[in-house]
Design an enzyme around this catalytic site. Sequence first.
Site, PDB file in Angstrom:
ATOM      1  N   TRP A  73       0.861  -1.191   0.000  1.00 51.17           N
ATOM      2  CA  TRP A  73       0.000   0.000   0.000  1.00 51.17           C
ATOM      3  C   TRP A  73       0.889   1.230   0.000  1.00 51.17           C
ATOM      4  O   TRP A  73       2.116   1.092  -0.015  1.00 51.17           O
ATOM      5  CB  TRP A  73      -0.936  -0.029   1.227  1.00 51.17           C
ATOM      6  CG  TRP A  73      -2.257   0.577   0.867  1.00 51.17           C
ATOM      7  CD1 TRP A  73      -2.663   1.872   1.133  1.00 51.17           C
ATOM      8  CD2 TRP A  73      -3.317  -0.042   0.150  1.00 51.17           C
ATOM      9  NE1 TRP A  73      -3.925   2.063   0.625  1.00 51.17           N
ATOM     10  CE2 TRP A  73      -4.344   0.921   0.007  1.00 51.17           C
ATOM     11  CE3 TRP A  73      -3.503  -1.312  -0.411  1.00 51.17           C
ATOM     12  CZ2 TRP A  73      -5.541   0.649  -0.670  1.00 51.17           C
ATOM     13  CZ3 TRP A  73      -4.686  -1.587  -1.073  1.00 51.17           C
ATOM     14  CH2 TRP A  73      -5.695  -0.616  -1.195  1.00 51.17           C
ATOM     15  N   ASP A  74       0.283   2.410   0.032  1.00 49.40           N
ATOM     16  CA  ASP A  74       1.176   3.575  -0.007  1.00 49.40           C
ATOM     17  C   ASP A  74       1.803   3.868   1.356  1.00 49.40           C
ATOM     18  O   ASP A  74       2.515   4.834   1.529  1.00 49.40           O
ATOM     19  CB  ASP A  74       0.519   4.817  -0.640  1.00 49.40           C
ATOM     20  CG  ASP A  74      -0.740   5.276   0.045  1.00 49.40           C
ATOM     21  OD1 ASP A  74      -1.125   4.669   1.062  1.00 49.40           O
ATOM     22  OD2 ASP A  74      -1.351   6.259  -0.430  1.00 49.40           O
ATOM     23  N   TRP A  75       1.525   3.022   2.334  1.00 52.21           N
ATOM     24  CA  TRP A  75       2.208   3.099   3.628  1.00 52.21           C
ATOM     25  C   TRP A  75       2.725   1.732   4.071  1.00 52.21           C
ATOM     26  O   TRP A  75       3.110   1.568   5.231  1.00 52.21           O
ATOM     27  CB  TRP A  75       1.264   3.646   4.712  1.00 52.21           C
ATOM     28  CG  TRP A  75      -0.152   3.176   4.537  1.00 52.21           C
ATOM     29  CD1 TRP A  75      -1.181   3.935   4.045  1.00 52.21           C
ATOM     30  CD2 TRP A  75      -0.700   1.879   4.801  1.00 52.21           C
ATOM     31  NE1 TRP A  75      -2.337   3.179   3.981  1.00 52.21           N
ATOM     32  CE2 TRP A  75      -2.072   1.907   4.441  1.00 52.21           C
ATOM     33  CE3 TRP A  75      -0.181   0.680   5.293  1.00 52.21           C
ATOM     34  CZ2 TRP A  75      -2.918   0.807   4.558  1.00 52.21           C
ATOM     35  CZ3 TRP A  75      -1.032  -0.424   5.413  1.00 52.21           C
ATOM     36  CH2 TRP A  75      -2.371  -0.344   5.039  1.00 52.21           C
ATOM     37  N   ASN A 356     -13.909   1.195   0.399  1.00 48.04           N
ATOM     38  CA  ASN A 356     -13.115   2.416   0.491  1.00 48.04           C
ATOM     39  C   ASN A 356     -12.798   2.947  -0.899  1.00 48.04           C
ATOM     40  O   ASN A 356     -12.057   2.293  -1.647  1.00 48.04           O
ATOM     41  CB  ASN A 356     -11.803   2.147   1.232  1.00 48.04           C
ATOM     42  CG  ASN A 356     -10.864   3.348   1.173  1.00 48.04           C
ATOM     43  OD1 ASN A 356     -11.096   4.349   1.841  1.00 48.04           O
ATOM     44  ND2 ASN A 356      -9.818   3.271   0.358  1.00 48.04           N
ATOM     45  N   GLU A 357     -13.415   4.057  -1.235  1.00 48.27           N
ATOM     46  CA  GLU A 357     -13.056   4.867  -2.407  1.00 48.27           C
ATOM     47  C   GLU A 357     -13.319   4.217  -3.762  1.00 48.27           C
ATOM     48  O   GLU A 357     -12.834   4.724  -4.778  1.00 48.27           O
ATOM     49  CB  GLU A 357     -11.585   5.326  -2.317  1.00 48.27           C
ATOM     50  CG  GLU A 357     -11.346   6.242  -1.133  1.00 48.27           C
ATOM     51  CD  GLU A 357      -9.935   6.809  -1.049  1.00 48.27           C
ATOM     52  OE1 GLU A 357      -9.066   6.353  -1.804  1.00 48.27           O
ATOM     53  OE2 GLU A 357      -9.724   7.695  -0.206  1.00 48.27           O
ATOM     54  N   GLU A 454     -11.541  11.147   5.920  1.00 47.04           N
ATOM     55  CA  GLU A 454     -10.097  10.959   5.730  1.00 47.04           C
ATOM     56  C   GLU A 454      -9.477  12.292   5.372  1.00 47.04           C
ATOM     57  O   GLU A 454     -10.021  13.019   4.541  1.00 47.04           O
ATOM     58  CB  GLU A 454      -9.813  10.021   4.542  1.00 47.04           C
ATOM     59  CG  GLU A 454      -9.863   8.571   4.831  1.00 47.04           C
ATOM     60  CD  GLU A 454      -9.298   7.749   3.666  1.00 47.04           C
ATOM     61  OE1 GLU A 454      -8.504   8.281   2.876  1.00 47.04           O
ATOM     62  OE2 GLU A 454      -9.673   6.578   3.564  1.00 47.04           O
TER      63      GLU A 454
HETATM   64  C1  BMA Z   1      -6.727   7.196   1.245  1.00 45.47           C
HETATM   65  C2  BMA Z   1      -6.870   5.845   1.872  1.00 45.47           C
HETATM   66  C3  BMA Z   1      -5.728   4.951   1.651  1.00 45.47           C
HETATM   67  C4  BMA Z   1      -4.435   5.672   1.500  1.00 45.47           C
HETATM   68  C5  BMA Z   1      -4.529   7.079   1.961  1.00 45.47           C
HETATM   69  C6  BMA Z   1      -3.279   7.869   1.792  1.00 45.47           C
HETATM   70  O1  BMA Z   1      -7.302   7.418   0.083  1.00 45.47           O
HETATM   71  O2  BMA Z   1      -8.095   5.290   1.612  1.00 45.47           O
HETATM   72  O3  BMA Z   1      -5.965   4.139   0.547  1.00 45.47           O
HETATM   73  O4  BMA Z   1      -3.453   4.990   2.146  1.00 45.47           O
HETATM   74  O5  BMA Z   1      -5.509   7.725   1.257  1.00 45.47           O
HETATM   75  O6  BMA Z   1      -2.923   8.011   0.444  1.00 45.47           O
END
Ligand code: BMA
Length: 784
Positions: A73-75, A356-357, A454
Amino acid sequence: MFIRYEFQVKQFLTRGDNKITINIQSPVNYSKRKHNDHLAQKHYVVPPICPTIVQNGECHPNFIRKMQASYSWDWGPAFPSMGIWKSVELEVIDTASVRDVLVHTSLDRASNVWWIDCTAILDARAGVELPASATFKLDGFPLSSINKTLRRSPDGYWKLRSKFAAKIPIPIKLWWPNGAFITDGMGLLDLGRKLYELRVDLNFSPSLFSPSTLTVSKVVKIGFRTIELIQDPVEPEGATFYFKVNGVPMFMKGSNWIPAHILPEKVTKEQIVSLLTSARDANMNMLRVWGGGIYESDLFYETADALGILIWHDFMFACALYPTTDDFMKSVTVEVTQQVRRLQHHPSIALWAGNNENEAALAQGWWPEIFISRYLYNEDYRSLYVKLIKEIVEREDSGRIFLTSSPSNGKESKKENYLARNPQDTRYGDVHHYDYHSDSWDWRIYPSAKFVSEYGFQSYPMIDAWKGVMNESELKFPLSEEVLHRQHHAFGDVEIAAAIQRHFQLPPPGDQASFAALTYLSQVSQAMSIKIQTEFYRRNRKLNPSNGDGMTYGALYWQLNDVWVAPSWSSIEFGGRWKLLHYYALNMFTPLLVSPYVDGNDNVKVDVVSDLLVPLDVITYMNVFKLDGQKPAYSEVRKGQVEGGSVVNIFQLPLQQLLSRAECSSKEYCILRLSIVGLEAFIYGENFLLLSNPKDMIGLQSSLVSIYKMERTFTSSGLPFYSITLESKAISLFVWIESPPNIEGRFSDNAFIMFDPFKTIYFYPKVNASFILTHNDFNIMTYN
Ligand code: BMA
């Protein structure tokens, strides 16, 4: 990974030792094969095919029902683990066992009686019919008995349903989320919550299998609370989106939860409890269990129930489109049914969200394929989240709020058949907001949305965390290859550097000291940005009748925790240590917030935001300090009552006037300090306002914060803690005190601005060890 598998083994068992052999395939190969099969049969791909290069990930996680983030993932890194990650049990069922207990509590307001609608899901080895006799008890009080012959439902289980009034000889105590405060004249009083034991006893008369009467039972802990998501129209356009808990509109304060480890089977009970307690201690009342992770353990939800943390629960689909082949849909049916049945009795679960998204991904065309086959993807989307998952939730957990996606336009999205042109519409539902290009310390860049589920900024873990995973020679600035390798968000390091440079100077190139300075500044920058954004959301509670803006009722920042040591958006480092942001969260989510800001016309304004349930008389002190002094250059005091659940402006003055009253030559010379105090002298909160960027400030002295005095004492329960008095020779920005790397613990306050020459804080070590810490064990960093 999301399903409980049951296999009938009776016919295979032999007397003596038996051996079970399990063949496990590579998940990466499996998902690749499924992707290929899909392409061959249906002639279109289901994007994303692979994660972005910088994630160093594996492809096609959307073709396997497994923690999506385990493919990177991005983290987080890619560790698509394989194996059995939960217990394996051999179950002997003579007649039947209670698999789950579904509970729906509702309040009949007219008679003030709580009703419990309870369904026991039974697993039996009977034929189609099962004669059952059951009793339901609440905290030991028998409430209902029932004798019935049950028929097996199409899903293979037997359902025993009873609806009864929870009339027990004690008044029902409500379940309130964390931070439902009233006052008792001496400070705040948390209404708290009570959990009740609901017990189902199934009794079977003597039979061929068991010669005596047999009772099988299940106990679940439930709470009594109502929760509504109010989506009323607002003029001229839009709808509210706020939670009413026990009839009271409540602002949701919290964060987003990701798995506590990249290999979730490694997570300990202590880690779960510690992370959730950290959320509670930072005044949070809601966490969002994000759709790229896992359905968490029972302990997670039990702890959330006990701490009063409401859960916004995504189903485990994230940032991708998904196939709708028969086997996939069948697997999702079992998954969603099992998980909802397992979890729905928890009072902490506030709502279910489909994914999610994924709606946003379609609307915004995240992958080129969408533009070619949009129709197919839209159909697949509706089949999965609307026709399948929504229906299961409505059947299994009818009382619960369901949203097809996060972010979404809530109720409004139905008008567009659940695929809105703009699911990020700030006038409806929730939004996710990220902006790495603007000045994140300027509150005016943030959207006036109804609920922000978020938002966030990255920072680096502190150097101690890095030392645990890398050679010290790799910890330098500019960043080494090894550190860069852990950045999985494209341009993440550039964005962090740019954010730092907007307000500070980057540290000079160098080894560990420079790296330590960079990590510290990245955390200050992140904490300040989230503080400014969050305080804006909390102030933005009133409706603006001219455009329908305002009415913000939720702020869940991205993200609470980490899966490894790496740059990320988290407020808690992997390992549990709080970043600066978490200490800031504690303050920005405080029930009574005094929030200063400069508006678009250069007026200094101070608002008081109250999340209390009752009005309170308060005194607010506002002091202007010159940066080279430790005494106020100008002071104002305001006295008055603040209504519960309200925002009031208590001060407003053009910045120039305020500066001249304090004899500040310009804004670069001064800083604002605020505190809000009850009539009984209880300090409800403190705050500050930087009038200029730290790099432009004039007059800051080298502060040289040191420990003046330190004492080891004991809490009433006998645990040692330290009282630490700090001394500073000048105003000191962003004072950060760290315990030794091997001694985890929590400070009563940290990352503060030190205005006075002395300040006392407390350090609570996590373990009750016999060691004694000294001055030299603590490390102190400050900006100046
Ligand atoms: C959002 C989350 C994650 C991601 C975060 C940071 O959109 O739903 O998918 O890690 O942003 O980019």
